[in-house]
Design a protein around this motif. Sequence first.
Motif, PDB file in Angstrom:
ATOM      1  N   GLY A  95     -68.223  27.875 -29.254  1.00  0.00           N
ATOM      2  CA  GLY A  95     -66.619  28.242 -28.745  1.00  0.00           C
ATOM      3  C   GLY A  95     -66.102  29.375 -29.755  1.00  0.00           C
ATOM      4  O   GLY A  95     -64.990  29.794 -29.366  1.00  0.00           O
ATOM      5  N   LEU A  96     -66.639  30.086 -30.543  1.00  0.00           N
ATOM      6  CA  LEU A  96     -66.416  31.051 -31.391  1.00  0.00           C
ATOM      7  C   LEU A  96     -65.974  32.174 -30.513  1.00  0.00           C
ATOM      8  O   LEU A  96     -66.682  32.626 -29.669  1.00  0.00           O
ATOM      9  CB  LEU A  96     -67.281  31.628 -32.688  1.00  0.00           C
ATOM     10  CG  LEU A  96     -67.228  30.707 -33.832  1.00  0.00           C
ATOM     11  CD1 LEU A  96     -68.388  30.975 -34.568  1.00  0.00           C
ATOM     12  CD2 LEU A  96     -66.156  30.809 -34.436  1.00  0.00           C
ATOM     13  N   GLN A  97     -65.097  33.008 -30.868  1.00  0.00           N
ATOM     14  CA  GLN A  97     -64.753  34.344 -30.188  1.00  0.00           C
ATOM     15  C   GLN A  97     -64.231  35.328 -31.064  1.00  0.00           C
ATOM     16  O   GLN A  97     -63.905  35.262 -32.392  1.00  0.00           O
ATOM     17  CB  GLN A  97     -63.426  33.982 -29.373  1.00  0.00           C
ATOM     18  CG  GLN A  97     -63.554  33.021 -28.334  1.00  0.00           C
ATOM     19  CD  GLN A  97     -62.212  32.760 -27.434  1.00  0.00           C
ATOM     20  OE1 GLN A  97     -61.408  33.841 -27.600  1.00  0.00           O
ATOM     21  NE2 GLN A  97     -62.346  31.894 -26.604  1.00  0.00           N
ATOM     22  N   VAL A  98     -64.722  36.639 -30.833  1.00  0.00           N
ATOM     23  CA  VAL A  98     -64.369  37.768 -31.760  1.00  0.00           C
ATOM     24  C   VAL A  98     -63.036  37.974 -31.862  1.00  0.00           C
ATOM     25  O   VAL A  98     -61.992  37.650 -30.949  1.00  0.00           O
ATOM     26  CB  VAL A  98     -64.817  39.099 -31.112  1.00  0.00           C
ATOM     27  CG1 VAL A  98     -64.241  40.350 -31.694  1.00  0.00           C
ATOM     28  CG2 VAL A  98     -66.461  39.155 -30.779  1.00  0.00           C
ATOM     29  N   GLY A  99     -62.666  38.139 -33.143  1.00  0.00           N
ATOM     30  CA  GLY A  99     -61.076  38.011 -33.288  1.00  0.00           C
ATOM     31  C   GLY A  99     -60.663  36.632 -34.368  1.00  0.00           C
ATOM     32  O   GLY A  99     -59.778  36.802 -35.010  1.00  0.00           O
ATOM     33  N   ASP A 100     -61.266  35.650 -34.179  1.00  0.00           N
ATOM     34  CA  ASP A 100     -61.234  34.380 -35.219  1.00  0.00           C
ATOM     35  C   ASP A 100     -61.376  34.839 -36.438  1.00  0.00           C
ATOM     36  O   ASP A 100     -62.424  35.505 -36.878  1.00  0.00           O
ATOM     37  CB  ASP A 100     -62.303  33.383 -34.606  1.00  0.00           C
ATOM     38  CG  ASP A 100     -61.915  32.946 -33.118  1.00  0.00           C
ATOM     39  OD1 ASP A 100     -61.116  33.241 -32.583  1.00  0.00           O
ATOM     40  OD2 ASP A 100     -62.959  32.065 -32.660  1.00  0.00           O
ATOM     41  N   ARG A 101     -60.546  34.003 -37.220  1.00  0.00           N
ATOM     42  CA  ARG A 101     -60.751  34.424 -38.573  1.00  0.00           C
ATOM     43  C   ARG A 101     -61.391  32.976 -39.282  1.00  0.00           C
ATOM     44  O   ARG A 101     -60.733  32.160 -39.219  1.00  0.00           O
ATOM     45  CB  ARG A 101     -59.347  34.436 -39.257  1.00  0.00           C
ATOM     46  CG  ARG A 101     -59.274  34.963 -40.673  1.00  0.00           C
ATOM     47  CD  ARG A 101     -58.086  34.996 -41.413  1.00  0.00           C
ATOM     48  NE  ARG A 101     -58.315  35.214 -42.975  1.00  0.00           N
ATOM     49  CZ  ARG A 101     -58.453  34.696 -43.783  1.00  0.00           C
ATOM     50  NH1 ARG A 101     -58.719  33.289 -43.620  1.00  0.00           N
ATOM     51  NH2 ARG A 101     -58.631  34.854 -45.123  1.00  0.00           N
ATOM     52  N   VAL A 102     -62.155  33.319 -39.960  1.00  0.00           N
ATOM     53  CA  VAL A 102     -63.132  32.015 -40.330  1.00  0.00           C
ATOM     54  C   VAL A 102     -62.274  31.441 -41.694  1.00  0.00           C
ATOM     55  O   VAL A 102     -62.016  32.597 -42.554  1.00  0.00           O
ATOM     56  CB  VAL A 102     -64.804  32.624 -40.729  1.00  0.00           C
ATOM     57  CG1 VAL A 102     -65.229  31.019 -41.286  1.00  0.00           C
ATOM     58  CG2 VAL A 102     -65.360  32.896 -39.437  1.00  0.00           C
ATOM     59  N   VAL A 103     -62.187  30.236 -41.697  1.00  0.00           N
ATOM     60  CA  VAL A 103     -61.548  29.865 -42.869  1.00  0.00           C
ATOM     61  C   VAL A 103     -62.351  29.092 -43.789  1.00  0.00           C
ATOM     62  O   VAL A 103     -62.277  29.315 -45.017  1.00  0.00           O
ATOM     63  CB  VAL A 103     -60.549  28.704 -42.430  1.00  0.00           C
ATOM     64  CG1 VAL A 103     -59.645  28.014 -43.755  1.00  0.00           C
ATOM     65  CG2 VAL A 103     -59.490  29.399 -41.459  1.00  0.00           C
ATOM     66  N   SER A 104     -63.276  28.200 -43.235  1.00  0.00           N
ATOM     67  CA  SER A 104     -64.153  27.681 -44.400  1.00  0.00           C
ATOM     68  C   SER A 104     -65.749  27.381 -43.471  1.00  0.00           C
ATOM     69  O   SER A 104     -65.739  27.324 -42.167  1.00  0.00           O
ATOM     70  CB  SER A 104     -63.625  26.278 -44.608  1.00  0.00           C
ATOM     71  OG  SER A 104     -63.664  25.183 -43.507  1.00  0.00           O
TER      72      SER A 104
END
Length: 328
Positions: free
Chosen positions: A57-66
Amino acid sequence: MKSPQNRMLLLGLAVAITAWGVAGFVDRLQIGRGGFTYSPQYVVNFVAPDGPGEVAGLQVGDRVVSVQGILVEELPLYSRWPRSLTPKVGESRQITAEREGQTLSFDVTYEGTPQSVVNLRLGAGLIGLSFMVFGLWALFLVGTSHARTLAYIGLAAGLATVGHGPYMGTWEGVASHVQFAATFLLILLMLRFFLLFPKPKRLARNQIFAGATFGVWLAFVVLLVIELITHPRFYHAFGPAGSIVMFGYFVLTVLMVTHTVATLPRGELWPSGMSVILVGLLMAIVPSVLTFFGFRPPGAAYFPLLVMAVPFTMALGVRKHAEWAATA
């Protein structure tokens, strides 16, 4: 370089590079691929279609937190996770990311290395090994200055293609930077070889030019060290400029080969070994050029085997040149 000790030293280095590369090839097959990457700003900048990241479900633009509950600010970049966190094939990692103000959690199950990538690594390894083997063969056979340069070319090619050993975790950047520096040196040494083979060109006698070409390489080595020390502040900042310089050296190499063919007396092309080398260069270059323009000549699919003709014919050419020089 005529001493047996020096030859054995280069042989030992070649064996070490090969062993390191084989260990790395086996080790990296066990490391899973997530099919996504994120930038130094922790923003996802690539998601492979149908890859594990997209499936999760990851998408370009997501900001990874952990990752696995560890804040990304406490981790190196994606390509330099510690080995303890690096997933093996089939393992999952929990990725927490922010999207449009929402905090989302994704379980990414890491897949094996695609066969196309495995084939690419094998092909690169064959090319590097062929340069090392034939370079050392020429050195042990004739031991001339041209053979010595070819042996150095072989070691540089080995580091550039075979030398990416086991995954080094947070030190992974060292391996990739060594490969970049070795690729740069490989092209520089090829330029040096054709400046001197089969006869020195006027430019080869220019000490300023020789100092400048090697000086630029040393300057980039320093910049790469700075990039490692300050990572990720200068993340891949110097690579593009280095690639431009390498392309310039490659163009100069082509010009030196062209100059030799155009100015060397026809009766000396064969006995000097230049014609033999030219055959290998054409075998590697022509199919690639034709493929670029939409043609698929026979053998074009076996590019590594075609490129292997270059070090083989260079070694034959160096041997023939030694015989020619002995009778001149």
